[in-house]
Write an enzyme that holds these catalytic residues in place. Structure first.
Site, PDB file in Angstrom:
ATOM      1  N   GLU A  92       0.827  -1.197   0.000  1.00  0.00           N
ATOM      2  CA  GLU A  92       0.000   0.000   0.000  1.00  0.00           C
ATOM      3  C   GLU A  92       0.864   1.251   0.000  1.00  0.00           C
ATOM      4  OE1 GLU A  92      -3.873  -1.921   2.217  1.00  0.00           O
ATOM      5  OE2 GLU A  92      -2.319  -1.060   3.460  1.00  0.00           O
ATOM      6  N   CYS A 105       3.517   8.586   0.987  1.00  0.00           N
ATOM      7  CA  CYS A 105       4.018   7.648   1.991  1.00  0.00           C
ATOM      8  C   CYS A 105       4.140   6.302   1.284  1.00  0.00           C
ATOM      9  CB  CYS A 105       3.026   7.593   3.151  1.00  0.00           C
ATOM     10  SG  CYS A 105       3.455   6.359   4.392  1.00  0.00           S
ATOM     11  N   CYS A 112       6.640  -6.975   6.746  1.00  0.00           N
ATOM     12  CA  CYS A 112       7.745  -6.345   7.478  1.00  0.00           C
ATOM     13  C   CYS A 112       8.506  -7.393   8.260  1.00  0.00           C
ATOM     14  CB  CYS A 112       7.210  -5.278   8.429  1.00  0.00           C
ATOM     15  SG  CYS A 112       8.523  -4.277   9.179  1.00  0.00           S
ATOM     16  N   CYS A 116       6.858  -4.915  15.694  1.00  0.00           N
ATOM     17  CA  CYS A 116       6.321  -3.905  16.596  1.00  0.00           C
ATOM     18  C   CYS A 116       4.866  -4.261  16.929  1.00  0.00           C
ATOM     19  CB  CYS A 116       6.386  -2.523  15.960  1.00  0.00           C
ATOM     20  SG  CYS A 116       8.055  -2.085  15.424  1.00  0.00           S
ATOM     21  N   CYS A 119       1.778  -2.192  15.471  1.00  0.00           N
ATOM     22  CA  CYS A 119       1.713  -1.884  14.041  1.00  0.00           C
ATOM     23  C   CYS A 119       1.039  -3.013  13.265  1.00  0.00           C
ATOM     24  CB  CYS A 119       3.121  -1.646  13.499  1.00  0.00           C
ATOM     25  SG  CYS A 119       3.140  -1.275  11.739  1.00  0.00           S
ATOM     26  N   GLY A 163       6.916  -1.963   5.825  1.00  0.00           N
ATOM     27  CA  GLY A 163       8.298  -2.433   5.759  1.00  0.00           C
ATOM     28  C   GLY A 163       9.289  -1.571   6.514  1.00  0.00           C
ATOM     29  N   GLU A 164      10.473  -2.122   6.669  1.00  0.00           N
ATOM     30  CA  GLU A 164      11.566  -1.408   7.339  1.00  0.00           C
ATOM     31  C   GLU A 164      12.597  -1.044   6.259  1.00  0.00           C
ATOM     32  OE1 GLU A 164      12.542   0.037  10.202  1.00  0.00           O
ATOM     33  OE2 GLU A 164      14.380   0.372   9.069  1.00  0.00           O
ATOM     34  N   ASN A 294      -3.162   5.126  16.156  1.00  0.00           N
ATOM     35  CA  ASN A 294      -4.236   4.628  15.295  1.00  0.00           C
ATOM     36  C   ASN A 294      -4.549   3.200  15.693  1.00  0.00           C
ATOM     37  OD1 ASN A 294      -4.131   7.029  13.650  1.00  0.00           O
ATOM     38  ND2 ASN A 294      -2.164   6.235  12.973  1.00  0.00           N
ATOM     39  N   CYS A 337      -0.729   5.937   9.859  1.00  0.00           N
ATOM     40  CA  CYS A 337       0.485   5.226  10.298  1.00  0.00           C
ATOM     41  C   CYS A 337       0.120   3.932  10.986  1.00  0.00           C
ATOM     42  CB  CYS A 337       1.251   6.033  11.343  1.00  0.00           C
ATOM     43  SG  CYS A 337       1.860   7.582  10.803  1.00  0.00           S
TER      44      CYS A 337
HETATM   45  N1  SAH Z   1       9.557   0.564   9.735  1.00  0.00           N
HETATM   46  C1  SAH Z   1       9.678   1.982   9.667  1.00  0.00           C
HETATM   47  C2  SAH Z   1       8.665   2.670   8.769  1.00  0.00           C
HETATM   48  C3  SAH Z   1       7.206   2.241   8.857  1.00  0.00           C
HETATM   49  S1  SAH Z   1       6.212   2.736  10.217  1.00  0.00           S
HETATM   50  C4  SAH Z   1       9.637   2.579  11.050  1.00  0.00           C
HETATM   51  O1  SAH Z   1       9.398   1.851  11.995  1.00  0.00           O
HETATM   52  O2  SAH Z   1       9.888   3.763  11.198  1.00  0.00           O
HETATM   53  C5  SAH Z   1       5.840   4.411  10.098  1.00  0.00           C
HETATM   54  C6  SAH Z   1       5.531   5.052  11.457  1.00  0.00           C
HETATM   55  O3  SAH Z   1       4.223   4.667  11.966  1.00  0.00           O
HETATM   56  C7  SAH Z   1       6.507   4.618  12.532  1.00  0.00           C
HETATM   57  O4  SAH Z   1       6.927   5.726  13.282  1.00  0.00           O
HETATM   58  C8  SAH Z   1       5.676   3.686  13.381  1.00  0.00           C
HETATM   59  O5  SAH Z   1       6.191   3.572  14.662  1.00  0.00           O
HETATM   60  C9  SAH Z   1       4.322   4.333  13.331  1.00  0.00           C
HETATM   61  N2  SAH Z   1       3.220   3.456  13.715  1.00  0.00           N
HETATM   62  C10 SAH Z   1       3.137   2.131  13.561  1.00  0.00           C
HETATM   63  N3  SAH Z   1       1.950   1.672  14.021  1.00  0.00           N
HETATM   64  C11 SAH Z   1       1.270   2.749  14.452  1.00  0.00           C
HETATM   65  C12 SAH Z   1      -0.038   2.936  15.008  1.00  0.00           C
HETATM   66  N4  SAH Z   1      -0.869   1.903  15.179  1.00  0.00           N
HETATM   67  N5  SAH Z   1      -0.417   4.197  15.327  1.00  0.00           N
HETATM   68  C13 SAH Z   1       0.418   5.234  15.118  1.00  0.00           C
HETATM   69  N6  SAH Z   1       1.641   5.128  14.585  1.00  0.00           N
HETATM   70  C14 SAH Z   1       2.075   3.901  14.262  1.00  0.00           C
END
Ligand code: SAH
Length: 349
Positions: A92, A105, A112, A116, A119, A163-164, A294, A337
């Site tokens: 996406e 974005c 991934c 986390c 996420c 993804g990372e 979120n 996010c």
């Molecule tokens: N893997 C990378 C990029 C993807 S995540 C990273 O971790 O930075 C993009 C952002 O969204 C990150 O800062 C992540 O911590 C945040 N994120 C992930 N899940 C979320 C959620 N449920 N609510 C708000 N932010 C979230």
């Protein structure tokens, strides 16, 4: 014969290919322009190339272009694209409009490799890395949508989709090279942010490579035990290693670091957490983005109170640390996010 994706060849390789076929190297330039500036999806459309040459290319190569299968528009103007790849996997990407900017974005991996807990993408296991052209295509698709729906080109890019990015570093770098190349999209690297969960070795590598884009780190906690409980890979890359790598990054690049930080009830909404963050922000110029949580259908996490967020803001400001509170965009279509997880069953048109 398995046909090769022609976009895996750089300009020199394309020129050399034509020379090896007894043709002019200039053909290579023309095809390159079709592929990277005009965004050609097929050889057929390359009208200044002879029919025979096009047919010849067809027998040797494919163009593995992405396809936007489904586009959802949020009430706030945000657009989420379900992007189908040549092997039928889906990632996406999101267009986020503000009054003056359009931000893309983009995703860097299918699924991934990290875990986390908060996420949605982490629920999909990592299936594969995206190729440079698959990343580039997402950007081009959003640039076109921005021109079509908002009458302006894309202005910013964040690698905050699925993804990372630092676990797919080489391909992300190649994609950014194309995005910033005057013969590609010619965007300034200053308008690109790569966001990482914090892979110390790769942060050092980026600094050594002298990259010109900006760095954001998803910190969420500056206390090891807390960070490990929500981002388990922190066990392997603890905060001290991250701090040292970031210090190296700052010394090399002199580029301020942005920390992304969500405040959750009962997890990091306390004074010890705030003090630890302030301490973590001291070794190099930093900015903190407090991101709204979120929800992802998981009982473990809920957004902290307004008072807790204000406590963060007040303390950070008292210590002269720049901080912003970021409201979520595109929440109604699961485009915010951490909500990217191919939830909708995507139909092929
Ligand atoms: N893997 C990378 C990029 C993807 S995540 C990273 O971790 O930075 C993009 C952002 O969204 C990150 O800062 C992540 O911590 C945040 N994120 C992930 N899940 C979320 C959620 N449920 N609510 C708000 N932010 C979230």
């Amino acid at each position: 014969m398995i046909k090769k994706d022609i976009r895996a060849l750089d300009k020199e390789a394309l020129r050399a290919f034509f020379v090896s076929q007894g043709q002019s190297a200039f053909r290579g330039n023309q095809v390159y322009e079709w592929l990277w500036q005009k965004g050609a999806h097929s050889f057929e459309t390359m009208t200044n190339i002879s029919k025979e040459t096009r047919a010849f290319l067809e027998t040797h190569f494919v163009i593995n272009h992405i396809r936007v299968d489904q586009m959802q528009r949020s009430n706030d103007g945000t657009i989420k694209n379900a992007v189908r790849l040549h092997d039928n996997l889906v990632v996406e990407s999101v267009l986020i409009p503000t009054k003056t900017r359009t931000t893309a974005c983009v995703s860097s991996q299918v699924g991934c490799s990290l875990d986390c807990k908060f996420c949605a993408t982490s629920r999909l296991k990592r299936m594969r890395n995206l190729q440079p052209d698959e990343i580039y295509d997402q950007v081009v698709a959003i640039d076109q949508q921005s021109r079509l729906y908002f009458n302006r080109p894309l202005s910013n890019i964040v690698f905050m989709g699925m993804g990372e990015p630092l676990m797919n570093y080489n391909n992300v770098l190649k994609a950014i090279d194309k995005i910033t190349d005057p013969e590609g999209l010619a965007m300034s690297p200053k308008r690109i942010i790569v966001s990482t969960s914090g892979v110390p070795k790769m942060i050092r590598k980026m600094a050594e490579d002298g990259v010109k884009f900006k760095l954001a780190v998803s910190l969420h906690s500056a206390i090891d035990s807390v960070r490990t409980s929500i981002m388990p890979f922190n066990e392997t890359f603890p905060l001290e290693q991250l701090r040292q790598a970031l210090q190296f990054w700052y010394e090399k690049t002199k580029s301020r670091i942005t920390y992304e930080y969500v405040v959750w009830k009962g997890i990091n909404d306390n004074k010890a957490a705030i003090d630890a963050l302030v301490e973590f922000c001291k070794f190099a110029p930093a900015k903190v983005n407090l991101i709204e949580y979120n929800p992802i259908e998981d009982g473990m996490f809920s957004q902290a109170s307004q008072a807790a967020i204000e406590a963060y803001v007040n303390t950070l400001e008292r210590h002269n640390i720049t901080c912003t509170v970021r409201r979520s965009r595109g929440k109604d279509i699961d485009a915010a996010c951490g909500q990217l997880a191919n939830k909708k069953d995507v139909k092929i048109n």
